[in-house]
Design an enzyme around this catalytic site. Structure first.
Site, PDB file in Angstrom:
ATOM      1  CE  LYS A 114      -4.445  -0.919   0.508  1.00 45.53           C
ATOM      2  NZ  LYS A 114      -5.564  -1.364   0.877  1.00 45.53           N
ATOM      3  CE  LYS A 196      -6.553 -13.129  -5.485  1.00 45.04           C
ATOM      4  NZ  LYS A 196      -6.188 -13.160  -4.065  1.00 45.04           N
ATOM      5  CE  LYS A 199     -18.711  -7.500  -9.111  1.00 40.75           C
ATOM      6  NZ  LYS A 199     -19.645  -6.914  -8.184  1.00 40.75           N
TER       7      LYS A 199
END
Ligand code: AMP
Ligand code: TRP
Length: 331
Positions: A114, A196, A199
């Site tokens: 992050k 991967k 959504k």
């Protein structure tokens, strides 16, 4: 009897990847380990380490609970609950923050990623997240914790924290071990098989959600990216898209890839895809029907109430002892 504890963060809607990689594995583990005790919670406190829309968070929390049960989780052998409803998670999380060092938290890849992405406004709870995760596990004296590969590092830190605490305050926490699945662990995007299935992909054709209708499921499989070689064999390097479809087929039917390859050796992509579409429809539609019944039912609420009460009971006793050990409050 061993105790198995795991949590799932209610962020993002559920995909076929979540189902094959996490939900199905958990249900299987429960079928294999008949003697063991299972705790499963929806980690809503973890979800708010990044911004969430309140009503979406609440709906997703229930969705996940319903989806686990619809997928065959044995509700009588599982203490299933919502993390924030058992107050001791946050309480122990705070105590464990006092037993983990800044340097250790700074080394966590999830946090480092992050920071490296240059994300601004990272919440401080995202940094201390591993202490809360350690609390989720140590609160129940878990022996085993089934997690995906990405959580391995957090589990190692949990073990370090437990050992440190045990050393200073005399044996108190059970030191847990991870259980990491070998297969089905990485379902890839149908349009871009190098990433991967998730959504959050820009292209909805790349993922199948647990809520897709029959025709949608078939259509997405039909249009999944393959190659122009036209031979059915398992070659993740040169036939990456096909290899992913073979993995999905194997994982969905509890077989292995070699058997599927053998079955379709003399077939073609079109037939293979039609069959795979049907396999997934036969798998997902009954789950969706059970989910629809559950989500509106009192029984889901009862399961979560019972889970909260059972978990709270254990957590309350463990925390009372823990505070005594640490010297908090009165005798
Ligand atoms: P996430 O939605 O990324 O927070 O993941 C929730 C759980 O689902 C974790 O245990 C992941 O390892 C698993 N999972 C998510 N996406 C996939 C995928 N594409 N393939 C396999 N497992 C997945
Ligand atoms: N951190 C895990 C994830 O992001 C979810 C989680 C929270 C968890 N607490 C846990 C998993 C305790 C196992 C045990 O997927």
């Amino acid at each position: 009897m061993k105790k198995i504890v795991s949590g799932i963060k209610p962020t993002g809607s559920l995909t076929l990847g979540n189902y094959l990689g996490a939900i199905k594995q958990f249900v299987k583990l429960q079928e294999e380990r008949k003697e063991d005790e299972f705790y499963l919670f929806i980690a809503d406190l973890h979800a708010i380490t990044t911004r969430q829309t309140p009503h979406e968070l609440r709906n997703r929390t229930l969705d996940i609970a319903a989806m686990y049960i619809a997928s065959g989780l044995d509700k009588d052998r599982t203490t299933m609950f919502i993390q924030s409803e058992v107050l001791q998670h946050a309480e122990l999380g705070y105590i464990l923050q006092s037993n983990v060092y800044m340097g250790e938290l700074e080394r966590m890849t999830q946090y480092k990623d992050k920071v490296a992405k240059g994300e601004e406004s990272i919440a401080s709870s995202l940094f201390t997240y591993p202490a809360l995760m350690a609390a989720d596990i140590l609160l129940y004296d878990a022996d085993y914790v089934p997690v995906g590969d990405d959580q391995k590092q957090h589990l190692e830190l949990t073990r370090d924290i437990a050992n440190r605490f045990n050393h200073y305050y005399n044996d108190f926490f059970t030191v847990p071990e991870p259980i990491i699945p070998e297969v089905g662990a990485r379902i890839m995007d149908l349009q871009d098989p190098y990433k991967k299935m998730s959504k959050s992909s820009d292209n909805p054709k790349g993922y199948i959600t647990m809520f897709d209708e029959e025709n949608m499921i078939k259509k997405k499989i039909r249009s999944a990216k393959t190659d122009s070689l036209g031979v059915i064999k398992y070659d993740p390097i040169n036939q990456t898209g096909l290899a992913n479809l073979l993995n999905i087929y194997a994982s969905a039917t509890d077989t292995n890839v070699e058997e599927i390859v053998l079955k379709y050796k003399v077939s073609n992509y079109k037939t293979f895809k039609e069959d795979l579409g049907q396999v997934l429809v036969d798998l997902l539609i009954p789950i969706q029907e059970r989910y629809q019944d559950l989500i509106k039912s009192d029984s889901l609420q009862e399961i979560l109430n019972q889970g909260r009460d059972r978990a709270s009971d254990y957590a309350f006793k463990k925390m009372r002892k823990c505070k005594r050990k640490v010297g908090l409050g009165r005798k």
